[in-house]
Design an enzyme around this catalytic site. Structure first.
Site: not given
Ligand code: BES
Ligand code: MN
Ligand code: ZN
Length: 493
Positions: A272, A347
């Site tokens: 990020k 996920r």
């Protein structure tokens, strides 16, 4: 602070501050309130006129009432239109009054509120929840707290005689919400996968729940390649947490709550960048926090259903051992995943948690995850996305959210969008195109549930609030705990 019902008549009540709930456009004082106003020499009518108080939801005004028979101040709180009264209106009004009472340095605070739906139990619970949630403050990481906290010692709910159990229920639920807030608010150097496992252990010990912690080797044996792929760059051990509440006798329902437990999400090698909010990514275990918070509440409430609380906890870090973008992982159901973006890690951890939970043979699974920024773009900061193909579970959760006041909105499971996850090398990629990103994330999760009715809540927005909002102060909200508790209690009916 004690919250208790009181059967003292309104006109005889004595204490620091008396809070009165008034409906919108019905603020001319009649009946008992007119008599009360006379007792205070007409200052309430004057106050309402001077401040142009209209009774709008969450508006508050207050005044000193001199020596008015043992009452120091009166707080008026608006409840909006009577036909629009929701349980959450009472909860928010309770919070608004508690904040005013705290500022006024009240010790004894009285509430004269109307009932929602002629239901004294639900109403008392909501008011008590609002008061407790609003007064909680987190000073753990301050050497010197600038806010000395509330001095409220006693809260009396007038007209709620006999509602001790409802008030106690509120306290049990709030204890779970506060645990969730504390876990989310704590930075990643304070709450780690180890801390989450220890928290589960503390709940298990205190309330007699069963706990199984799967270590890295146990997860390897189960073939949890997706979870372990995420965990492999961290210097901290991953912990797969499985806490179980079992009621006495045959359970009415068998349920599971799964929470995404990333104690920090750096993004991995798809790191990020600046402006991405990387410094806020301690919140990425908000699902696990809600799961453990719900466990703490449910362990005290002792419903008739069995509930499994599960989280595959780890960090998403970078090191020489990190997943490479493009790596292929094999999940515990044998499905292969091309990791085209290491920042879509939640996920991957949930995939193995879902496969594990699906095998437990339960009636329903709900997972909560700070899964996608796309969900925040779609629904804003306050609303969680609900993703499921099971209309019954959707209806249960929508009903629970109605009671809790936590906002959820059902989103489409557009099968066609799964095409965006097609991989040339593996069974699927972990990331699709940017449009519909929260939907492809949910479709990805669906590949790991075969047997059990399942719903997914994307809580990336509501897990945190930048400014005070209703019963939430700025910071971690503990979102999800109250809806989960209502869901578990509702499905057992
Ligand atoms: N933990 C983030 C999602 C998130 C974003 C939570 C903002 C809270 C606030 C998640 O792991 C993530 O990084 N998602 C990516 C997915 C993308 C790479 C497909 C995102 O939303 O950008
Ligand atoms: Mn991520
Ligand atoms: Zn994440």
């Amino acid at each position: 602070m004690t919250i208790q019902p009181s059967d003292t008549p309104l006109l005889e009540w004595a204490g620091d501050s008396l809070a009165i709930g008034l409906f919108e456009d019905a603020v001319e004082l009649t009946g008992e309130l007119a008599t009360l106003d006379q007792k205070f020499a007409g200052v309430l009518k004057e106050l309402i006129a001077e401040e142009e108080f209209k009774g709008k939801a969450n508006s508050t005004i207050f005044t000193r009432v001199g020596t008015g028979g043992g009452v120091r101040k009166v707080i008026l709180v608006g409840l909006g239109k009577p036909e629009a009264l929701k349980l959450d209106t009472l909860r928010r009004a309770g919070a608004a009054v508690a904040r005013v009472g705290k500022k006024q340095k009240s010790k004894i605070l009285g509430f004269s509120f109307p009932l929602w739906n002629n239901d004294p139990g639900a109403s008392a619970q909501a008011i008590a929840e609002g008061v407790e949630l609003a007064l909680y403050q987190d000073i753990r990481f301050k050497s010197e707290p600038e806010d000395k906290g509330s001095q409220i010692e006693t809260v009396e709910l007038l007209g709620f005689a006999g509602q001790e159990a409802a008030i106690n229920r509120a306290h049990q639920i709030v204890s779970g919400v506060i645990l969730a807030r504390q876990l989310v608010a704590a930075p990643a150097n304070a709450v780690t996968p180890i801390t989450l496992a220890e928290t589960a252990q503390a709940i298990a010990t205190e309330y007699g729940l069963q706990l199984q912690i799967l270590e890295r080797e146990d997860c390897e044996k189960l073939g949890m390649g997706a979870f372990l792929g995420v965990a492999q760059a961290s210097d901290l051990p991953p912990k797969f947490i499985h806490l179980t509440y079992k009621p006495e006798g045959t359970p009415k329902k068998k349920l599971a709550i799964i929470g995404k437990g990333l104690t920090f999400d750096s993004g991995g090698l798809n790191i990020k960048g600046a402006g991405s909010g990387i410094e806020t990514m301690k919140i990425d275990m908000g699902g696990a926090a809600a799961t453990l918070g719900a466990a703490k509440a449910i362990a005290q409430i002792k419903p008739d259903s069995e509930v499994h609380f599960i989280s595959a906890a780890t960090e998403n870090m970078i090191s020489g051992r990190a997943m490479h973008p493009g790596d292929v992982l094999t999940a515990s159901n044998g499905k292969t995943i091309e990791v085209n973006n290491t920042d879509a890690e939640g996920r991957l951890t949930l995939a193995d948690a879902l496969v594990y939970t699906d095998k437990l043979g339960l009636d329903a699974i709900v997972d909560l995850a700070t899964l996608t920024g796309a969900n925040v773009i779609a629904l804003g900061e306050d609303i969680a996305g609900l993703y499921t193909t099971d209309d019954a579970v959707a209806a249960q959760l929508e009903k629970a959210a109605q009671t809790s006041g936590e906002k959820i909105w059902r989103m489409p499971m557009e099968e066609k969008y799964f095409e965006g996850l097609k991989s040339g090398i593996a069974d699927m990629k972990n990331t699709g195109p940017r449009p519909g990103g929260s939907i492809t994330a949910a479709l990805f999760l669906k590949e790991f549930v075969k047997e059990t009715p399942w719903a997914h809540l994307d809580i990336a927005g509501p897990v945190w609030t930048d400014k005070e909002n209703g019963y939430n102060s700025a910071g971690a909200t503990g979102y999800g705990v109250r809806t989960l508790v209502d869901w578990v209690l509702g499905t057992g009916e």
